[in-house]
Design a protein around this motif. Sequence first.
Motif, short mmCIF file in Angstrom:
data_model
loop_
_atom_site.label_atom_id
_atom_site.label_comp_id
_atom_site.label_asym_id
_atom_site.label_seq_id
_atom_site.Cartn_x
_atom_site.Cartn_y
_atom_site.Cartn_z
N ASP A 116 -1.88 18.77 -14.51
CA ASP A 116 -2.36 19.08 -13.29
C ASP A 116 -1.96 17.86 -12.35
OD1 ASP A 116 -4.19 20.02 -11.41
OD2 ASP A 116 -5.84 18.93 -11.55
N ILE A 117 -1.50 18.21 -11.43
CA ILE A 117 -0.84 17.64 -10.19
C ILE A 117 -2.16 17.21 -9.29
CG2 ILE A 117 0.38 17.19 -8.31
CD1 ILE A 117 2.17 19.43 -9.26
N SER A 118 -2.29 15.69 -9.08
CA SER A 118 -3.15 15.03 -8.19
C SER A 118 -2.45 13.91 -7.22
CB SER A 118 -4.37 14.51 -8.80
OG SER A 118 -3.92 13.49 -9.74
N TYR A 119 -3.23 13.33 -6.58
CA TYR A 119 -2.63 11.98 -5.57
C TYR A 119 -3.61 11.17 -5.64
CZ TYR A 119 -5.57 14.54 -2.23
OH TYR A 119 -6.87 14.96 -1.81
N GLY A 120 -2.86 9.90 -5.00
CA GLY A 120 -3.78 8.81 -5.18
C GLY A 120 -3.41 8.06 -4.12
N VAL A 121 -3.94 6.84 -3.75
CA VAL A 121 -3.75 5.77 -2.77
C VAL A 121 -3.72 4.49 -3.33
CG1 VAL A 121 -4.28 4.91 -0.45
CG2 VAL A 121 -4.56 7.09 -0.85
N TYR A 122 -2.85 3.67 -3.56
CA TYR A 122 -2.70 2.49 -4.15
C TYR A 122 -2.80 1.17 -3.18
CZ TYR A 122 2.20 1.72 -3.74
OH TYR A 122 3.67 1.28 -3.21
N LEU A 123 -3.13 -0.07 -3.90
CA LEU A 123 -3.01 -1.19 -3.18
C LEU A 123 -2.70 -2.27 -4.09
CD1 LEU A 123 -3.60 -3.49 -0.87
CD2 LEU A 123 -5.90 -3.54 -1.77
N THR A 124 -1.69 -2.71 -4.07
CA THR A 124 -1.21 -3.85 -4.93
C THR A 124 -1.70 -5.27 -4.80
OG1 THR A 124 1.13 -2.77 -5.22
CG2 THR A 124 1.12 -5.04 -5.98
N VAL A 125 -2.41 -5.47 -6.04
CA VAL A 125 -3.15 -6.82 -5.99
C VAL A 125 -2.52 -7.96 -6.90
CG1 VAL A 125 -5.40 -5.73 -5.31
CG2 VAL A 125 -4.58 -6.11 -7.72
N ILE A 126 -1.63 -7.47 -7.91
CA ILE A 126 -0.80 -8.68 -8.42
C ILE A 126 0.54 -8.10 -8.58
CG2 ILE A 126 -0.81 -9.57 -10.95
CD1 ILE A 126 -3.50 -9.01 -11.29
N VAL A 160 0.71 -1.31 -0.15
CA VAL A 160 -0.02 -0.06 -0.18
C VAL A 160 0.81 1.42 0.16
CG1 VAL A 160 -1.82 -0.95 1.29
CG2 VAL A 160 -0.06 0.17 2.59
N GLY A 161 0.27 2.27 -0.71
CA GLY A 161 1.08 3.66 -0.45
C GLY A 161 0.31 4.61 -1.15
N ALA A 162 1.05 5.82 -1.20
CA ALA A 162 0.55 6.96 -1.89
C ALA A 162 1.45 7.69 -3.01
CB ALA A 162 0.68 8.26 -0.85
N LEU A 163 0.70 7.99 -4.17
CA LEU A 163 1.23 8.43 -5.28
C LEU A 163 0.84 9.78 -5.53
CD1 LEU A 163 -0.51 5.64 -7.40
CD2 LEU A 163 2.04 5.64 -6.94
N LEU A 164 1.91 10.54 -6.15
CA LEU A 164 2.23 12.00 -6.81
C LEU A 164 1.77 11.88 -8.06
CD1 LEU A 164 1.88 14.80 -6.04
CD2 LEU A 164 4.36 14.96 -6.29
N LEU A 165 0.74 12.17 -8.82
CA LEU A 165 0.37 11.86 -10.16
C LEU A 165 0.17 13.28 -11.09
CD1 LEU A 165 -2.32 9.21 -9.32
CD2 LEU A 165 -0.03 8.87 -10.23
N VAL A 166 0.37 13.15 -12.42
CA VAL A 166 0.36 14.21 -13.24
C VAL A 166 -0.59 13.94 -14.30
CG1 VAL A 166 1.62 15.66 -14.90
CG2 VAL A 166 2.77 14.95 -12.81
N ASP A 167 -1.52 14.51 -14.46
CA ASP A 167 -2.72 14.36 -15.49
C ASP A 167 -2.08 14.38 -16.94
OD1 ASP A 167 -4.65 14.45 -17.09
OD2 ASP A 167 -5.91 15.68 -15.73
N LEU A 168 -2.24 13.45 -17.69
CA LEU A 168 -1.72 13.44 -19.22
C LEU A 168 -2.38 13.98 -20.30
CD1 LEU A 168 -0.26 9.77 -18.74
CD2 LEU A 168 1.08 11.93 -18.16
#
Length: 135
Positions: free
Chosen positions: A121-131, A108-116
């Motif tokens: 635009d800078i946004s953020y997200g939270v992820y869960l690895t399933v595979i 699990v973790g946090a992401l800093l993302l850029v809209d393509l």
Amino acid sequence: MKPVAVMAWILLLLGTSVFAQSQNFQLADRFNLNGDVIYLPKEAAFATGTGINLASFYKQVFLIRGEYVFAHKDGVTDKAGVGLGVDLVKGLRSLGVTWLPEKLNPAVGALLLVDLKDQPDISYGVYLTVIKLEF
């Protein structure tokens, strides 16, 4: 000005040559591919993503990763970025837990993302690895 700041931040994370000499920091030695479920709070939407672990530190418990996010909701565009996560199994094992299966590797973790699209635009997200696949 925002895209320049994001690119500088990404280069700072990827420029790990000084830290790679440390015992606690390891660049990814094998190619790995992760399938993730991501929550984007700014858009109030779930998405899927594909990422790779670029490096790990502190007994390989903490991960630095690159991620590409595929949006599945109208009005939400694809994104790319970097993040910091925790490998739950290795974290629990470092605390002394021994009953977890070897093949179970959620993170699990946090992401800093850029809209393509159009306007970056800078946004953020939270992820869960399933595979998790390693080659």
